[in-house]
Design a protein around this motif. Structure first.
Motif, mmCIF file in Angstrom:
data_model
loop_
_atom_site.group_PDB
_atom_site.id
_atom_site.type_symbol
_atom_site.label_atom_id
_atom_site.label_comp_id
_atom_site.label_asym_id
_atom_site.label_seq_id
_atom_site.Cartn_x
_atom_site.Cartn_y
_atom_site.Cartn_z
ATOM 1 N N GLU A 130 0.830 -1.208 0.000
ATOM 2 C CA GLU A 130 0.000 0.000 0.000
ATOM 3 C C GLU A 130 0.864 1.256 0.000
ATOM 4 O O GLU A 130 0.571 2.228 -0.710
ATOM 5 N N LEU A 131 1.946 1.242 0.776
ATOM 6 C CA LEU A 131 2.815 2.411 0.861
ATOM 7 C C LEU A 131 3.516 2.680 -0.468
ATOM 8 O O LEU A 131 3.587 3.827 -0.915
ATOM 9 N N ILE A 132 4.018 1.649 -1.131
ATOM 10 C CA ILE A 132 4.715 1.886 -2.397
ATOM 11 C C ILE A 132 3.728 2.359 -3.460
ATOM 12 O O ILE A 132 4.054 3.224 -4.278
ATOM 13 N N VAL A 133 2.512 1.858 -3.451
ATOM 14 C CA VAL A 133 1.492 2.332 -4.399
ATOM 15 C C VAL A 133 1.163 3.795 -4.118
ATOM 16 O O VAL A 133 1.059 4.607 -5.048
ATOM 17 N N ASP A 134 1.022 4.167 -2.851
ATOM 18 C CA ASP A 134 0.783 5.574 -2.498
ATOM 19 C C ASP A 134 1.941 6.447 -2.973
ATOM 20 O O ASP A 134 1.732 7.544 -3.495
ATOM 21 N N ALA A 135 3.163 5.966 -2.794
ATOM 22 C CA ALA A 135 4.343 6.744 -3.187
ATOM 23 C C ALA A 135 4.411 6.921 -4.705
ATOM 24 O O ALA A 135 4.765 7.992 -5.192
ATOM 25 N N ASP A 165 -4.286 6.208 -11.578
ATOM 26 C CA ASP A 165 -5.391 6.226 -10.617
ATOM 27 C C ASP A 165 -5.987 4.838 -10.383
ATOM 28 O O ASP A 165 -6.984 4.699 -9.680
ATOM 29 N N ASP A 166 -5.359 3.816 -10.943
ATOM 30 C CA ASP A 166 -5.855 2.441 -10.777
ATOM 31 C C ASP A 166 -4.942 1.697 -9.800
ATOM 32 O O ASP A 166 -3.862 1.229 -10.167
ATOM 33 N N ARG A 167 -5.365 1.603 -8.550
ATOM 34 C CA ARG A 167 -4.525 1.004 -7.514
ATOM 35 C C ARG A 167 -4.177 -0.442 -7.814
ATOM 36 O O ARG A 167 -3.073 -0.885 -7.531
ATOM 37 N N GLN A 168 -5.094 -1.196 -8.402
ATOM 38 C CA GLN A 168 -4.797 -2.598 -8.705
ATOM 39 C C GLN A 168 -3.703 -2.701 -9.763
ATOM 40 O O GLN A 168 -2.801 -3.530 -9.647
ATOM 41 N N GLN A 169 -3.756 -1.870 -10.796
ATOM 42 C CA GLN A 169 -2.700 -1.877 -11.810
ATOM 43 C C GLN A 169 -1.361 -1.489 -11.196
ATOM 44 O O GLN A 169 -0.328 -2.082 -11.520
ATOM 45 N N LEU A 170 -1.359 -0.500 -10.302
ATOM 46 C CA LEU A 170 -0.112 -0.090 -9.652
ATOM 47 C C LEU A 170 0.410 -1.186 -8.723
ATOM 48 O O LEU A 170 1.620 -1.409 -8.635
ATOM 49 N N LYS A 171 -0.488 -1.905 -8.061
ATOM 50 C CA LYS A 171 -0.055 -3.027 -7.219
ATOM 51 C C LYS A 171 0.570 -4.119 -8.068
ATOM 52 O O LYS A 171 1.616 -4.673 -7.712
#
Length: 185
Positions: A130-135, A165-171
């Motif tokens: 979660e932190l790396i996605v936020d960063a 803006d797609d958290r799943q793609q960033l994860k």
């Protein structure tokens, strides 16, 4: 109070830019031109430090210590000593300081000369992911601001198909791209 020697997770988020960078200069014919430009005029990519920004930060004000390390520079990913992009690329590298994930090291065989098995378990703890996605999202917003944003040609890594803006793609990107680095965190 920082701890020396902690590993941080890092990966490159690369942006194509309209200015020369180390990545672009890595082509042999550009290396010669860059070297001559520096020798004759003391200008150009050879005058730039490798890292333009090296900053510690906190994702939440209540934290006692920084949990993020950000470094940026005029280079793309380096694999086995060589730049991988042969175009002007600027990298932004968000890292997790003091990760919660824990890996393990075990013996691979009874042979003392055999290398051990290392399972780093990167991003094994959901808080780190979660932190790396936020960063990554924070860096995406920052690079689009003036004056830097005016020099962007587009994001190279992750590719333009990964929406910021797609958290799943960033994860998914983070899970695939994350690695380790060694800095004081």
């Amino acid at each position: 109070n920082t701890s020396t020697g902690m590993y941080a997770y890092a990966h490159y988020v690369e942006y194509a830019v309209d200015q020369p960078t180390y990545s672009d200069a890595a082509r042999w014919h550009r290396m010669l031109a860059v070297g001559l430009q520096f020798l004759l005029s003391r200008r150009g990519p050879a005058t730039s430090p490798g890292t333009h920004l090296f900053a510690y930060g906190q994702s939440r004000p209540a934290l006692a210590e920084p949990d993020l390390l950000i470094f940026t520079g005029p280079f793309g990913a380096i694999v086995e000593g060589a730049f991988q992009k042969h175009q002007p690329v600027y990298s932004v590298t968000p890292s997790v300081c003091l990760p919660h994930s824990r890996g393990h090291v075990t013996l691979a065989s009874p042979d003392p000369q055999a290398p051990p098995r290392v399972q780093p378990n990167l991003l094994g703890d959901e808080r780190d992911l979660e932190l790396i996605v936020d960063a990554i999202g924070l860096m995406e917003r920052i690079v689009h601001q003036a004056p830097f944003g005016g020099h962007l040609r587009g994001r190279v890594t992750p590719g333009p198909d990964v929406r910021a803006d797609d958290r799943q793609q960033l994860k998914d990107f983070a899970r695939q791209a994350v690695t380790t680095c060694h800095h004081s965190c």
